[in-house]
Scaffold this active site. Structure first.
Site, PDB file in Angstrom:
ATOM      1  N   GLU A 114      48.908  38.348  29.632  1.00  0.00           N
ATOM      2  CA  GLU A 114      48.432  39.628  29.507  1.00  0.00           C
ATOM      3  C   GLU A 114      47.379  39.872  30.394  1.00  0.00           C
ATOM      4  O   GLU A 114      46.930  38.858  30.895  1.00  0.00           O
ATOM      5  CB  GLU A 114      47.950  39.975  28.086  1.00  0.00           C
ATOM      6  CG  GLU A 114      46.954  38.850  27.739  1.00  0.00           C
ATOM      7  CD  GLU A 114      46.760  38.828  25.871  1.00  0.00           C
ATOM      8  OE1 GLU A 114      46.092  39.819  25.680  1.00  0.00           O
ATOM      9  OE2 GLU A 114      46.985  37.730  25.650  1.00  0.00           O
ATOM     10  N   LYS A 116      44.145  40.377  32.202  1.00  0.00           N
ATOM     11  CA  LYS A 116      42.532  39.876  31.937  1.00  0.00           C
ATOM     12  C   LYS A 116      41.566  41.123  32.291  1.00  0.00           C
ATOM     13  O   LYS A 116      41.185  41.423  33.570  1.00  0.00           O
ATOM     14  CB  LYS A 116      42.048  38.573  32.575  1.00  0.00           C
ATOM     15  CG  LYS A 116      41.026  38.151  32.187  1.00  0.00           C
ATOM     16  CD  LYS A 116      40.583  36.732  32.641  1.00  0.00           C
ATOM     17  CE  LYS A 116      39.047  36.289  32.317  1.00  0.00           C
ATOM     18  NZ  LYS A 116      38.151  37.476  32.465  1.00  0.00           N
ATOM     19  N   ASP A 118      38.536  43.450  32.625  1.00  0.00           N
ATOM     20  CA  ASP A 118      37.337  42.921  33.254  1.00  0.00           C
ATOM     21  C   ASP A 118      36.144  43.739  32.538  1.00  0.00           C
ATOM     22  O   ASP A 118      35.691  44.997  32.746  1.00  0.00           O
ATOM     23  CB  ASP A 118      37.229  43.308  34.702  1.00  0.00           C
ATOM     24  CG  ASP A 118      35.857  42.582  35.360  1.00  0.00           C
ATOM     25  OD1 ASP A 118      35.407  41.705  34.648  1.00  0.00           O
ATOM     26  OD2 ASP A 118      35.851  42.683  36.585  1.00  0.00           O
ATOM     27  N   TYR A 224      40.360  47.113  23.969  1.00  0.00           N
ATOM     28  CA  TYR A 224      41.846  46.773  23.759  1.00  0.00           C
ATOM     29  C   TYR A 224      41.631  45.245  23.317  1.00  0.00           C
ATOM     30  O   TYR A 224      40.944  44.468  23.569  1.00  0.00           O
ATOM     31  CB  TYR A 224      42.463  46.337  25.153  1.00  0.00           C
ATOM     32  CG  TYR A 224      42.944  47.682  25.958  1.00  0.00           C
ATOM     33  CD1 TYR A 224      43.818  48.377  25.257  1.00  0.00           C
ATOM     34  CD2 TYR A 224      42.136  48.589  26.734  1.00  0.00           C
ATOM     35  CE1 TYR A 224      44.290  49.611  25.924  1.00  0.00           C
ATOM     36  CE2 TYR A 224      42.547  49.379  27.101  1.00  0.00           C
ATOM     37  CZ  TYR A 224      43.768  50.202  26.761  1.00  0.00           C
ATOM     38  OH  TYR A 224      44.058  51.309  27.329  1.00  0.00           O
ATOM     39  N   LYS A 313      42.952  33.390  37.327  1.00  0.00           N
ATOM     40  CA  LYS A 313      42.087  34.214  37.924  1.00  0.00           C
ATOM     41  C   LYS A 313      42.993  34.754  39.527  1.00  0.00           C
ATOM     42  O   LYS A 313      43.643  34.427  39.891  1.00  0.00           O
ATOM     43  CB  LYS A 313      40.920  33.756  38.345  1.00  0.00           C
ATOM     44  CG  LYS A 313      39.986  33.407  37.148  1.00  0.00           C
ATOM     45  CD  LYS A 313      39.593  34.584  36.141  1.00  0.00           C
ATOM     46  CE  LYS A 313      38.299  35.384  36.639  1.00  0.00           C
ATOM     47  NZ  LYS A 313      37.185  34.506  36.590  1.00  0.00           N
ATOM     48  N   CYS A 407      27.789  57.438  75.178  1.00  0.00           N
ATOM     49  CA  CYS A 407      28.770  56.402  74.873  1.00  0.00           C
ATOM     50  C   CYS A 407      28.456  54.766  75.310  1.00  0.00           C
ATOM     51  O   CYS A 407      27.866  54.748  76.502  1.00  0.00           O
ATOM     52  CB  CYS A 407      30.157  56.806  75.658  1.00  0.00           C
ATOM     53  SG  CYS A 407      31.336  55.682  75.605  1.00  0.00           S
ATOM     54  N   CYS A 410      30.960  54.367  78.691  1.00  0.00           N
ATOM     55  CA  CYS A 410      30.639  55.041  79.929  1.00  0.00           C
ATOM     56  C   CYS A 410      29.326  55.782  80.077  1.00  0.00           C
ATOM     57  O   CYS A 410      29.039  56.474  81.035  1.00  0.00           O
ATOM     58  CB  CYS A 410      31.775  55.878  80.288  1.00  0.00           C
ATOM     59  SG  CYS A 410      31.788  57.309  79.011  1.00  0.00           S
ATOM     60  N   CYS A 425      32.439  60.331  72.186  1.00  0.00           N
ATOM     61  CA  CYS A 425      32.174  60.505  73.525  1.00  0.00           C
ATOM     62  C   CYS A 425      32.793  61.660  74.475  1.00  0.00           C
ATOM     63  O   CYS A 425      33.858  62.063  74.156  1.00  0.00           O
ATOM     64  CB  CYS A 425      32.645  58.935  74.198  1.00  0.00           C
ATOM     65  SG  CYS A 425      32.860  58.999  76.090  1.00  0.00           S
ATOM     66  N   CYS A 431      36.112  57.500  80.594  1.00  0.00           N
ATOM     67  CA  CYS A 431      35.628  56.558  79.679  1.00  0.00           C
ATOM     68  C   CYS A 431      36.831  55.428  79.715  1.00  0.00           C
ATOM     69  O   CYS A 431      37.895  55.610  79.430  1.00  0.00           O
ATOM     70  CB  CYS A 431      35.247  56.986  78.393  1.00  0.00           C
ATOM     71  SG  CYS A 431      34.681  55.681  77.268  1.00  0.00           S
TER      72      CYS A 431
HETATM   73  N1  5U1 Z   1      43.565  39.222  27.420  1.00  0.00           N
HETATM   74  C1  5U1 Z   1      42.669  38.133  27.030  1.00  0.00           C
HETATM   75  N2  5U1 Z   1      41.362  38.220  27.298  1.00  0.00           N
HETATM   76  N3  5U1 Z   1      40.992  37.088  26.532  1.00  0.00           N
HETATM   77  C2  5U1 Z   1      39.559  36.718  26.609  1.00  0.00           C
HETATM   78  N4  5U1 Z   1      43.040  37.437  26.117  1.00  0.00           N
HETATM   79  C3  5U1 Z   1      41.896  36.620  25.723  1.00  0.00           C
HETATM   80  N5  5U1 Z   1      41.630  35.655  25.040  1.00  0.00           N
HETATM   81  C4  5U1 Z   1      40.480  35.156  24.861  1.00  0.00           C
HETATM   82  C5  5U1 Z   1      39.564  35.613  25.776  1.00  0.00           C
HETATM   83  C6  5U1 Z   1      38.186  35.072  25.580  1.00  0.00           C
HETATM   84  O1  5U1 Z   1      40.309  34.145  23.974  1.00  0.00           O
HETATM   85  C7  5U1 Z   1      41.157  33.661  23.141  1.00  0.00           C
HETATM   86  C8  5U1 Z   1      42.303  33.135  23.909  1.00  0.00           C
HETATM   87  C9  5U1 Z   1      40.444  32.929  22.003  1.00  0.00           C
END
Ligand code: 5U1
Length: 670
Positions: A114, A116, A118, A224, A313, A407, A410, A425, A431
């Site tokens: 899935e 990750k 940020d 999420y 990553k 310039c 030139c 220029c 030039c």
């Molecule tokens: N998508 C996702 N991010 N994440 C972060 N899954 C997920 N699972 C995590 C963490 C820290 O930990 C579980 C595997 C316990």
């Protein structure tokens, strides 16, 4: 009466919860934002008129009360883990091998993958279906109680959906801000002269840790889920089942879950990385987990991270480095642009040593100075950019660069057109930088198509001062160029032959080869078709140029400016004297159709049986001039579906209008 109000409040609460679920979990809203706001406003009004019916978990209660001070600490009953990382395919395969060995299995276990996200990790606790606690990760053992703030996040349900759920359900996931929400919020903050955020992650973290929940409520946060903490009964036997169960309870789950053998996961990684920039949120990798919970338990943990999961990553898209210098480049059109020379840095999967600075306004906006530590971003195939200057780390002796007044190549004075960010220029063909770019363009495939005359040869020819204008190319001899750039007798002969062959060209190619600003291939073709003759084009007025389809006021000015320069006209004459030629356009007036000589036609909207270009060619074959804009001089407008302002203008001027069927009949094609 009061029962009717109570019922209406209950109905509104149910309906709004359903819309929250449709929007945040299914990503399929069934009503617009304003309709949603109307429902919420009605609910708020009824609740304030009848506080006795107020449900503490009503959707209106998302703007929570202000905590007295700071955030209190929350001990996580089940620690919030972090993840180990892998950075490439080898490391990923080693991770799978380690798990397979440890499980003493012949086949590797089924895995899930899935995105990750940020953002900021969050744990949300439901008791008997009601949200009772939300806590940040903190150090994994103890986090901060951010319940009041989390209640304002619209994608997090205050009560679980349905009637079957564990008495205790702790959901773990990521609070993020989507890219579009981040951009809109930053714009709002900037307009209100408030501090903006550097990136969506900081915005999410900064917003969630705001002490005033009413401010948090204005921040467009999303959530999420990706796993569980404490639960009083299982939700499934695999990670994928657990995610499905959470979704059914109304919790948004980490999108795009893939399940399969390691090969499937490897393909998913490539595919996710390719789509990374198109996703609505920022991700920094892909999380891979063993799907079966029994196997997860068998694998257990090391220190603070599970053995059954890893974060694969992506190469970082941003990296810090030193801005060594700001150089200045001169392009073919004379645009003088600043270029950042960097201490080489690995970012976005490649080593970067230059970054674009666009123009001098951008340098000033960033306040970039040689010697500064800067943050460089390279996302996808986009040219690396400097996104931030760490001014706080700057040395006292640093000085801003000054905008060049002449310039660098030139020494001609620079010009800046009104409303333009770019400085240029004014030296034109004198030039050398422009000369090289100009000549490269002149010989290129879509222009005069001279094979064998590459950048290196042109550089030498310019250096030796044998070639200053395109016409000089036609004065070269095989003997003179033999030996240049390690060129043999045969190659020299071939080059001269290619130059000679290019003399026979088309008007459109020749026009394109001249390198007039904003006159690309398509515009050159249209101009050639419209004017047919170089002298007519050179003498065309601004208004006549504007009459040509796709030529607006700016392009018309560039064309006029180019032909007004004596030196440019002299080079053209020189080229023609040296033998460059093209077939004279003879407008063959078709014998079959009506004679449209002297008439001006305009096409607008969509044509269904032919393209606008085809229709234009047919009209020209009948002797008509085809223009891009409607004026009192227009004889006829052909309007297809979708016609807009041109049709309105034609009607207001009393210009005749016909549709495509009438045009076909006129062309004698029906
Ligand atoms: N998508 C996702 N991010 N994440 C972060 N899954 C997920 N699972 C995590 C963490 C820290 O930990 C579980 C595997 C316990």
């Amino acid at each position: 009466m009061t029962e009717i109000v109570a019922q209406r409040i209950r109905d509104l609460v149910t309906e709004i919860r359903q819309h929250d679920y449709n929007y945040h979990v299914l990503d399929e809203p069934t009503i617009g934002d304003s309709q949603y706001d109307l429902l919420l406003a009605e609910l708020k009004r009824l609740e304030s008129e009848h506080p006795e019916f107020l449900d503490p978990n009503s959707p209106t209660q998302r703007v929570g009360a202000k905590p007295d001070s700071g955030f209190e600490e929350v001990a996580h009953r089940i620690p919030m883990l972090s993840l180990d990382n892998v950075f490439d395919l080898d490391e990923f395969r080693q991770f799978v091998e380690r798990m397979t060995d440890r499980l003493d299995q012949s086949d590797s276990p089924y895995l899930t993958a899935e995105p990750k996200l940020d953002g900021l990790a969050l744990s949300i606790r439901y008791e008997h279906g009601r949200l009772v606690l939300a806590a940040t990760r903190g150090d994994g053992q103890t986090g901060e109680n951010v319940t009041q703030n989390v209640r304002t996040i619209r994608s997090i349900p205050l009560t679980l959906k349905g009637s079957h759920y564990p008495d205790v359900l702790e959901v773990r996931g990521e609070v993020i801000m989507k890219k579009a929400d981040f951009a809109a919020m930053n714009q709002r903050l900037a307009e209100a002269s408030e501090k903006t955020f550097v990136n969506p992650r900081n915005a999410a973290a900064g917003s969630l840790r705001q002490l005033d929940p009413s401010i948090v409520a204005t921040r467009p946060l999303s959530f999420y889920a990706y796993g569980l903490g404490e639960v009083s009964e299982p939700l499934g036997t695999t990670h994928s089942e657990v995610m499905d169960a959470l979704k059914n309870l109304g919790i948004p789950v980490n999108p795009g879950l893939v399940r399969g053998e390691p090969r499937v996961i490897e393909t998913a990684y490539e595919s996710l990385m390719a789509r990374r920039d198109d996703l609505p949120y920022e991700i920094d990798g892909m999380v891979v987990k063993v799907d079966a919970l029994t196997l997860q338990n068998a694998l257990g943990f090391v220190a603070r991270a599970p053995r059954f999961a890893t974060a694969w990553k992506f190469p970082a898209q941003e990296a810090a480095t030193r801005l060594v210098a700001i150089d200045v480049q001169v392009g073919r059109t004379g645009a003088i642009t600043p270029v950042a020379r960097l201490e080489p840095v690995f970012v976005g999967g490649v080593t970067v040593s230059n970054a674009t600075l666009h123009n001098f306004d951008e340098v000033a906006r960033l306040d970039a100075r040689p010697g500064d530590q800067v943050m460089v971003r390279r996302a996808g195939d986009v040219i690396p950019q400097i996104v931030r200057v760490m001014t706080e780390q700057r040395s006292d002796v640093s000085r801003p660069i000054s905008i060049p007044t002449e310039c660098p190549i030139c020494q001609s004075p620079v010009e800046r057109a009104e409303g333009e960010a770019v400085i240029r220029c004014s030296g034109g063909l004198i030039c050398r930088a422009q000369r090289l770019e100009h000549l490269k363009h002149f010989v290129s495939r879509k222009a005069m198509d001279i094979d064998g005359v590459g950048e290196r040869l042109l550089e030498i020819l310019i250096e030796k001062e044998w070639v200053a204008t395109p016409a000089d190319l036609y004065r070269l001899s095989a003997e003179s160029i033999e030996g240049l750039d390690r060129m043999g007798e045969k190659s020299a002969h071939n080059v001269i032959q290619a130059i000679a062959q290019s003399k026979e060209t088309t008007f459109a190619r020749f026009l394109y080869a001249l390198g007039i600003r904003d006159v690309g291939e398509a515009t050159a073709r249209t101009l050639a078709a419209e004017f047919g003759d170089l002298d007519r084009l050179i003498q065309a007025t601004h208004d006549e140029l504007m009459d040509v389809e796709d030529v607006g006021p700016v392009v018309a000015s560039h064309i006029r400016a180019f032909f007004e320069v004596d030196r440019n006209r002299a080079v053209i004459q020189d080229l023609i004297d040296l033998g460059v030629h093209w077939p004279i356009a003879t407008v063959e007036v078709s014998q079959d159709g009506p004679d449209l000589t002297g008439q001006t036609w305009v096409l607008t909207g969509t044509l269904e049986t032919m393209t606008r270009d085809e229709a234009s060619d047919k009209l020209r074959a009948l002797g008509a001039k085809v223009s891009g804009s409607v004026s009192a001089k227009t004889t006829m407008l052909v309007a297809g579906p979708g016609a807009g302002s041109k049709l309105a203008k034609a009607e207001s001027l009393g210009v005749d209008v016909i549709d495509e069927a009438a045009l076909i009949a006129l062309l004698g094609e029906s």
